[in-house]
Design a protein around this motif. Sequence first.
Motif, PDB file in Angstrom:
ATOM      1  N   ARG A  36       0.796  -1.224   0.000  1.00 44.03           N
ATOM      2  CA  ARG A  36       0.000   0.000   0.000  1.00 44.03           C
ATOM      3  C   ARG A  36       0.830   1.276   0.000  1.00 44.03           C
ATOM      4  NH1 ARG A  36      -3.089  -3.236   3.861  1.00 44.03           N
ATOM      5  NH2 ARG A  36      -1.797  -2.277   5.445  1.00 44.03           N
ATOM      6  N   LYS A  37       2.061   1.210   0.504  1.00 43.99           N
ATOM      7  CA  LYS A  37       2.869   2.423   0.639  1.00 43.99           C
ATOM      8  C   LYS A  37       4.288   2.182   0.148  1.00 43.99           C
ATOM      9  CE  LYS A  37       0.513   3.528   4.938  1.00 43.99           C
ATOM     10  NZ  LYS A  37       0.655   3.597   6.372  1.00 43.99           N
ATOM     11  N   LYS A  38       4.912   3.232  -0.317  1.00 40.50           N
ATOM     12  CA  LYS A  38       6.321   3.154  -0.687  1.00 40.50           C
ATOM     13  C   LYS A  38       7.124   2.936   0.590  1.00 40.50           C
ATOM     14  CE  LYS A  38       9.985   5.549  -3.036  1.00 40.50           C
ATOM     15  NZ  LYS A  38      10.176   5.763  -4.434  1.00 40.50           N
ATOM     16  N   GLY A  39       8.117   2.094   0.532  1.00 41.39           N
ATOM     17  CA  GLY A  39       8.935   1.840   1.718  1.00 41.39           C
ATOM     18  C   GLY A  39       9.666   0.527   1.645  1.00 41.39           C
ATOM     19  N   LYS A  40       9.684  -0.186   2.778  1.00 46.11           N
ATOM     20  CA  LYS A  40      10.403  -1.453   2.880  1.00 46.11           C
ATOM     21  C   LYS A  40       9.438  -2.577   3.223  1.00 46.11           C
ATOM     22  CE  LYS A  40      14.501   0.814   4.682  1.00 46.11           C
ATOM     23  NZ  LYS A  40      15.390   0.944   5.836  1.00 46.11           N
ATOM     24  N   VAL A  41       9.814  -3.777   2.790  1.00 47.44           N
ATOM     25  CA  VAL A  41       9.088  -4.986   3.151  1.00 47.44           C
ATOM     26  C   VAL A  41      10.110  -6.009   3.618  1.00 47.44           C
ATOM     27  CG1 VAL A  41       7.755  -6.931   2.245  1.00 47.44           C
ATOM     28  CG2 VAL A  41       7.150  -4.607   1.580  1.00 47.44           C
ATOM     29  N   LEU A  42       9.821  -6.635   4.742  1.00 42.97           N
ATOM     30  CA  LEU A  42      10.672  -7.689   5.273  1.00 42.97           C
ATOM     31  C   LEU A  42       9.956  -9.014   5.092  1.00 42.97           C
ATOM     32  CD1 LEU A  42      13.350  -8.059   6.883  1.00 42.97           C
ATOM     33  CD2 LEU A  42      11.930  -8.147   8.923  1.00 42.97           C
ATOM     34  N   LEU A  43      10.639  -9.972   4.476  1.00 44.42           N
ATOM     35  CA  LEU A  43      10.088 -11.305   4.260  1.00 44.42           C
ATOM     36  C   LEU A  43      10.918 -12.314   5.041  1.00 44.42           C
ATOM     37  CD1 LEU A  43       9.840 -11.212   0.361  1.00 44.42           C
ATOM     38  CD2 LEU A  43       7.973 -10.834   1.976  1.00 44.42           C
ATOM     39  N   GLN A  44      10.259 -13.269   5.666  1.00 46.06           N
ATOM     40  CA  GLN A  44      10.972 -14.373   6.296  1.00 46.06           C
ATOM     41  C   GLN A  44      10.262 -15.669   5.958  1.00 46.06           C
ATOM     42  OE1 GLN A  44      11.453 -14.354  10.558  1.00 46.06           O
ATOM     43  NE2 GLN A  44      12.882 -16.057  10.480  1.00 46.06           N
TER      44      GLN A  44
END
Length: 82
Positions: free
Chosen positions: A61-69
């Motif tokens: 939904r927003k520009k930024g960071k995503v952390l996946l595990q």
Amino acid sequence: MNLPWTQHKNISIKLHQHQVENLKDVEPGMTIVCDEGVIWLTESNDLQDYALKPGHSVIIRKKGKVLLQAVDEANLHIIYPN
């Protein structure tokens, strides 16, 4: 691995059990789809985390960071908006 998302293309990623990926500069509208395994997803400035199982997806939904595990061995693909 820190992956920049400036190339505007759809990609597939394989994650090993407990592997963490930090996706920087994600754009609104990107869709992260779990194909196999279970993936824990955290989006910056979102109080909710997501557990993605095969066939489940999240639209950023927003520009930024995503952390996946990866909870276990997992495959996912990312669809960039048109």
